[in-house]
Structures are given as structure tokens and as C-alpha cells.
Design an enzyme around this catalytic site. Structure first.
Site, PDB file in Angstrom:
ATOM      1  N   ASP A   1       0.842  -1.194   0.000  1.00 18.31           N
ATOM      2  CA  ASP A   1       0.000   0.000   0.000  1.00 18.31           C
ATOM      3  C   ASP A   1       0.881   1.249   0.000  1.00 18.31           C
ATOM      4  O   ASP A   1       2.103   1.144  -0.049  1.00 18.31           O
ATOM      5  CB  ASP A   1      -1.010  -0.018   1.161  1.00 18.31           C
ATOM      6  CG  ASP A   1      -0.362   0.102   2.533  1.00 18.31           C
ATOM      7  OD1 ASP A   1       0.674   0.776   2.666  1.00 18.31           O
ATOM      8  OD2 ASP A   1      -0.916  -0.477   3.475  1.00 18.31           O
ATOM      9  N   PHE A   2       0.256   2.423   0.058  1.00 16.09           N
ATOM     10  CA  PHE A   2       1.011   3.669  -0.147  1.00 16.09           C
ATOM     11  C   PHE A   2       1.986   3.969   0.986  1.00 16.09           C
ATOM     12  O   PHE A   2       2.796   4.896   0.870  1.00 16.09           O
ATOM     13  CB  PHE A   2       0.063   4.843  -0.414  1.00 16.09           C
ATOM     14  CG  PHE A   2      -0.441   5.536   0.822  1.00 16.09           C
ATOM     15  CD1 PHE A   2      -1.410   4.963   1.625  1.00 16.09           C
ATOM     16  CD2 PHE A   2       0.061   6.778   1.196  1.00 16.09           C
ATOM     17  CE1 PHE A   2      -1.888   5.598   2.744  1.00 16.09           C
ATOM     18  CE2 PHE A   2      -0.412   7.429   2.336  1.00 16.09           C
ATOM     19  CZ  PHE A   2      -1.381   6.830   3.111  1.00 16.09           C
TER      20      PHE A   2
END
Lengths: 145, 145, 145, 145
Positions: free
Chosen positions: B28-29
């Protein structure tokens, strides 16, 4: 008095509520919702809980260098959800530690409890646990009160 | 003697091992692996554990009408995984009940423990818990022994 | 006249609009939204498009034995989306065939086009293409008109 | 001669092959593999294709500041995949541009073609298209030759 600062009903000790719809992507070949999808739902609930407190995580990370990571969680699955279901995610602060927050969360459908979870989230800076900023701690304590 | 029935090394009391690679989809980010991705990894580990015992779940469901559903789980995240990491999933039977099995599972990278989990899985027929077939129970008890 | 049958504004030739939020689960370690997440967003848009026409897919499958499957799609990515973004999905019927429907869909953020797609969906019964029921065809033609 | 530079069989004009298993997470309530899961499978194929050329993407991004982003793709779904299926992903370089590469990819099961795709990937530095480094271009041209 404390209540004057509160802008919305969900801060009045009652849990934050967030509704979402079940789509194809959330289901598996058993015909029901895949068990890991509930963790995505709970994470959306925590993200919306933070947003309701003016804490967009992307902006917060940019401003403070602090990101939140899940440290541990437990979840009980009681009933199944299915395609097209409208689910409610309830998020409540259970405990506030120096660098961590424990959330109690529930997934329900039309008043029926489907799953309940405890999720401990830790604040990280440069990959290490970091003390939560005072302003955030104050807001968390309000919710946990 | 019991050992004679055993067809492969992973049944010798030691846990079943399964390796997987981390891809874009798992991250994820934050730059690291998304916390719910570990549940997908653990489920792959249980599926491969069953396959090593000649229990393909699609075929088993077709033959017996029995599907397995996660009833509860807890997981501790100790270290982060990242893109391109090669992870090992270890799966061990911790307890066998009438209609359920509790697995102890670990995620590691090059010998470092990243996460440990307990996952209770229940056998369902027509949506209701059903007693595990005797042949499966025998194999599970071998593994838990 | 045809307009009398129409219950909501989005059938007036203008596309159906649906808004969604970007969460952790949708992003990858590049810091932006993972390219396959857009297909999930587009599928949500088509599901809501159907729901706005009283076509819940789970119920429709139960009543008719017909499920919809994506047969082909193409997508152009123009700009990136990121965590916390509020995205709009626009869905429009481009073509109606005997057993298939082609949708034109767009993903935008605050008026900026992020991605555009063409998605051909086929109606399947017992795994084979089947002619769309007349009532549905009529509604689709209205939208494509 | 060109062949002397080639270190492994998959560079001999034949496509790179990569096998993967279908798990619960990849399926949906239709009983089959969710259409967006194929994009995850194709991305794994491209990642393994790069790894076979000593291009781990995390390390490459750290060294050069260059990340690869999908710019456009089209995919045709011909047959369905299901839980427990063993799938083969074939990846071939179709075209090499200044800042982009177009891949032709196929998903098959036991020799049956399930899906075919074209995926255009662009090299980005600081969010803008950037010319592919010469060493990479040379290797890509070898594969496309």
C-alpha cells in the site's frame, strides 16, 4: 466546556458509524464475503473515523511524517455477509497508549452483528514507534471517555 | 506404527512450509505490505497445507458439500514486509475440535518472524457447522500430535 | 411517451454517476492507486448502475439464473489517483447486443479525467451466453438512446 | 552474435513463462475468478519477467528513481478460471518506445488460452515519463527481436 468543541454526534461517546456496500470484489467462490475483506472494511471505518476528526492520513503523513500501522488484531466472525449487502462499520476507541490506539469495531447488517474486532494501531515515524502528538491524544481521549 | 501412514516430510510434527513472493498488489502507499494481505497469505498457506493432504477445496466441496470458513483469528505484526520479498508461511495444526480446526501460522522472511497468527476454521454444510469427516480428523490429529 | 417511464435523472441520456473514496487497500507502494483497483471501481459503478435500475445482481441471479461476466475491456490511464481522493465513476451504455452490453466508463476527480474504459459484459446462463431478457433490453436501449 | 548475450531459455524469442495457483482471494461469488484478478496475475508475470532480467523493481526504483506505471491495457476473456486452477502467464515484449514498453501477455491453463492482453507500461521519474536507460532498452530489444 468540553462539549462545545464537538462538531458532530459521533463524538458523544457513541461509536462512529460508516456504511458500505458489498461488491463482487469482496466475495469469494463460497458465495459469501471473503474473510480478509472484513479487514479492508474495518480499515475504511478507521480512515473515516480519522477523517471525521479532520485527520486525512495522506495529509497527516505529509505534515508530520507519521503513519499508522496495524500492530495486532483479533476478529470474530459470527454471521456471513453477501453480495449487495449494506454493512455498517462502528468504530470506537477502546484504549489510548503512548504510541498506540486500540479500536473496538463492529460490522453489522440491519442491526445484526456480523463480526467484532479489536485492532491495535501504532504511530510510526521513520519506521519506529513514536509518541502520538498531543492534539491527537486529546481527541482520542475524548472518544474513549 | 504411525509414521508408516505419512507420505511427506511436512507431516513429521514440523509445520508445513510454503513460499510466496510479494507483488505490487500486496503493498500500500505506506510503501510496505498492506496488513490485510497477510490474511490472504495465511489462507494460501492453509490451502496448500490441505492440498499437501490431497484436499483440494473445490473438489472437496463438490464431493462432500462441506466448505471451510474462518470463524475467528488473531494476528500479531512484528516486522514489515516489502515489495519483492520472499516470504515463508508455516502452518501447524494447534487444536482439532468436532467441527473446527485451529491453525497456528507464521510469516517469516529469511528466518525473521514477521507475523504470527491463530486461525480457527469451521466446517460448514448448508451454512451450518458440521462434524469433520473421520478420515480428515485422523489426518489432522496426526499433524497436531 | 418514453420519458414517462423514467424515474431518475441519470436515465436522461446523461451517464450514471457514482462516487467513491480511495482507501489504503486501493494503493500500492508507488504511493498511488494500483492499476487493477480501477477495474474494481468500474465494476462498482456498473453494479450501482444496475441497482439504480432495480437490478440487484444477487437477486437477479437467483431469479433468472443469469449472471453477468466481463468479456473484454480496454482502459487508458491518464492521471494518477491517490489515498483519500474522492473519485467519480460515470457509466454509460455504449452498445447493446443480443447477449452483451458495452459500457463506456470514466473515472474522474474534481472534474479531471483520470481514466476512461470500454467494458463488454455478457449475460451467461449455465456458463453459456444467453439472450438478455426483453425488459432489460428495453431499459438498456433507453440508456443508450 | 546476439544469442551469446542471452543467459536463459526464455529470452530465445519465446515468451517468459510463470505459473501461479488460484486461491480463494482470486474468486468471486459467481464461483469463478474475478475479472480484475487477471490484472494482478499479469502484473506478477511482468514483475517475474523483469526479475528474470535482474530487474527487481523495488531495488531499481531505489537506484534510478524510475518506477513503471501501466498507461493502458486491453484484455479479452475467453474461458473462465476457477479455485485451485494452476495458471500459466506468458509475457512477451511486443514494442519498445522511448519511455514505454508494450507487453503481449497470455493466461492459459493446461494449454487452453483463458485470456490475452496488451499492456503498455511507461517509465516515470518524479511522476513524468522518462527515457528508458540504455542497458534496459538493449535487453528489451533483444526480447522483442
Amino acid at each position: 466546556v468540553r462539549d462545545d468543541k464537538r462538531g458532530d454526534a459521533d463524538r458523544e461517546g457513541s461509536p462512529h458509524r460508516f456504511e458500505l456496500r458489498v461488491y463482487y470484489e469482496d466475495t469469494d467462490f463460497s458465495g459469501l464475503v471473503y474473510h480478509a475483506s472484513y479487514l479492508r472494511f474495518l480499515e475504511r471505518g478507521r480512515t473515516e473515523w480519522l477523517r471525521a476528526r479532520d485527520l486525512g492520513q495522506k495529509q497527516f503523513a505529509a505534515e508530520t511524517g507519521i503513519v499508522f500501522a496495524v500492530k495486532s488484531l483479533s476478529i470474530d466472525y459470527r454471521r456471513s455477509a453477501a453480495m449487495d449487502d449494506l454493512l455498517r462499520i462502528e468504530t470506537h476507541v477502546a484504549n489510548v497508549g503512548g504510541a498506540s490506539v486500540e479500536f473496538a469495531q463492529m460490522v453489522s447488517r440491519a442491526g445484526d452483528l456480523l463480526a467484532s474486532a479489536r485492532v491495535r494501531v501504532v504511530a510510526l515515524k521513520d519506521g519506529r514507534p513514536t509518541r502520538l502528538p498531543g492534539a491527537i491524544r486529546a481527541r482520542l481521549h475524548d472518544d474513549a471517555g
